[in-house]
Design an enzyme around this catalytic site. Structure first.
Site, mmCIF file in Angstrom:
data_model
loop_
_atom_site.group_PDB
_atom_site.id
_atom_site.type_symbol
_atom_site.label_atom_id
_atom_site.label_comp_id
_atom_site.label_asym_id
_atom_site.label_seq_id
_atom_site.Cartn_x
_atom_site.Cartn_y
_atom_site.Cartn_z
ATOM 1 N N LYS A 30 40.426 37.845 52.410
ATOM 2 C CA LYS A 30 41.050 39.076 51.937
ATOM 3 C C LYS A 30 42.544 39.103 52.833
ATOM 4 O O LYS A 30 42.567 39.113 53.933
ATOM 5 C CB LYS A 30 40.059 40.088 52.686
ATOM 6 C CG LYS A 30 40.505 41.582 52.759
ATOM 7 C CD LYS A 30 39.857 42.742 53.468
ATOM 8 C CE LYS A 30 40.353 43.818 53.692
ATOM 9 N NZ LYS A 30 39.770 45.098 54.361
ATOM 10 N N TYR B 279 38.603 37.619 56.603
ATOM 11 C CA TYR B 279 39.469 38.803 56.638
ATOM 12 C C TYR B 279 40.893 38.342 57.570
ATOM 13 O O TYR B 279 40.750 38.265 58.620
ATOM 14 C CB TYR B 279 38.783 40.008 57.071
ATOM 15 C CG TYR B 279 39.461 41.308 57.152
ATOM 16 C CD1 TYR B 279 40.540 41.501 56.564
ATOM 17 C CD2 TYR B 279 39.132 42.346 57.778
ATOM 18 C CE1 TYR B 279 41.317 42.691 56.696
ATOM 19 C CE2 TYR B 279 39.451 43.559 57.758
ATOM 20 C CZ TYR B 279 40.690 43.757 57.139
ATOM 21 O OH TYR B 279 41.223 45.015 57.199
#
Length: 306
Positions: free
Chosen positions: A163, A134
């Site tokens: 992400k 992330y």
């Protein structure tokens, strides 16, 4: 684990006393999948993970996995102040039956690349689960550059996805240029999804989907299919709500929209407080305007039945 499609970063439903409402967490999970989402991501920022105890986090994972009964994958988010706790949470997610992990840099301490890399590596090594890195430098102050992501991908076979939440679609093309299709790239901010798909993203870790799942899935599918005219018609309608995902009070805003849509409650844990006064009125007005001006392409999500 398939990292494509729309994967909600699930909100956490709380009872009036702010304990976790497991019955509604379960129903919300089922409803999102019924409306076309490809998987669910639990315990992220939108889940208010920073206010959840370790036990609450594990119990939420168990609730969602049981509710879906294998119909879709569940991803556990690993976020912690310490590497040791992050590793423990990763192992707990594996033991509950999660299909993957979304891995954040450590909270509070913003280390250099050597430290950040060691933290991510420890989590990736803790289980055989595929991991999604992330990258959200705006929220967490740690920016994983494309060249650094290449290092992680070369050293850890189970790093499977990123992400990307820099809000810059050029990051998608930069990672693609260095790694081709080695990693699946997911857009992590709602108001950059069409641009991200055009740049090569294959997944969407979404926020407003918690309130409007069918609309979100249709937008993703239209953009992925290259149906630009239809996608932008739906996107223009959706954008005032999607932009709520990119501001400091995104949790309160999205939960309020859920409540307005009859798909949840506005309740949040401190230090967050529910919206009041002008903020509450503006949020309600934005939702009501969207409802009143739906284009024909904006198919309504199925009713949420608790």
């Amino acid at each position: 684990m398939n990292w494509t499609g729309v994967m909600p970063a699930m909100t956490t439903v709380f009872n009036p006393d702010l304990s976790v409402d497991h019955a509604n967490v379960a129903r919300h999970a089922q409803w999102l999948i019924e409306n076309g989402c490809s998987g669910l991501i639990c315990l992220g920022s939108l889940s208010e993970a920073g206010t959840l105890s370790f036990t609450e986090k594990v119990d939420i994972l168990k609730t969602v996995i049981k509710a879906l009964g294998g119909k879709a994958p569940v991803v556990g988010t690993v976020s912690s102040l310490s590497t040791a706790e992050a590793v423990e949470l990763a192992r707990a997610a594996y033991n509950t039956g999660c299909s993957g992990l979304m891995i954040l840099p450590p909270y509070v301490y913003k280390g250099d690349w050597r430290e950040s890399k060691a933290h991510i590596a420890a989590v990736l090594k803790a289980t055989p689960l595929p991991g999604m890195l992330y990258n959200n430098p705006i929220a967490y102050g740690t920016d994983f550059l494309p060249e650094q992501i290449v290092e992680l991908a070369n050293e850890h076979a189970n790093l499977a996805a990123v992400k990307e939440s820099t809000t810059d679609a050029r990051r998608v093309t930069a990672i693609r240029a260095l790694l081709a299709d080695r990693l699946d790239i997911c857009v992590g901010v709602d108001d950059a999804i069409v641009e991200g798909i055009a740049a090569g993203a294959v997944g969407w870790v979404a926020g407003l989907v918690n309130a409007l799942p069918r609309e979100s899935v249709d937008l993703f599918n239209l953009a992925s299919a290259g149906k630009s005219k239809e996608a932008f018609e739906l996107y223009r309608w959706f954008l005032p709500l999607l932009r709520m995902d990119t501001v400091p009070k995104f949790v309160q805003l999205i939960k309020q929209v859920q409540q307005e849509a009859g798909a949840g409650f506005a309740r949040v844990r401190g230090p967050r407080l529910e919206l009041v006064d002008e903020e509450l009125a503006a949020t309600r007005a934005a939702f009501e305007f969207a409802q009143a001006h739906r284009p024909a392409c904006a198919v309504v999500s199925t009713p949420f039945k608790a």
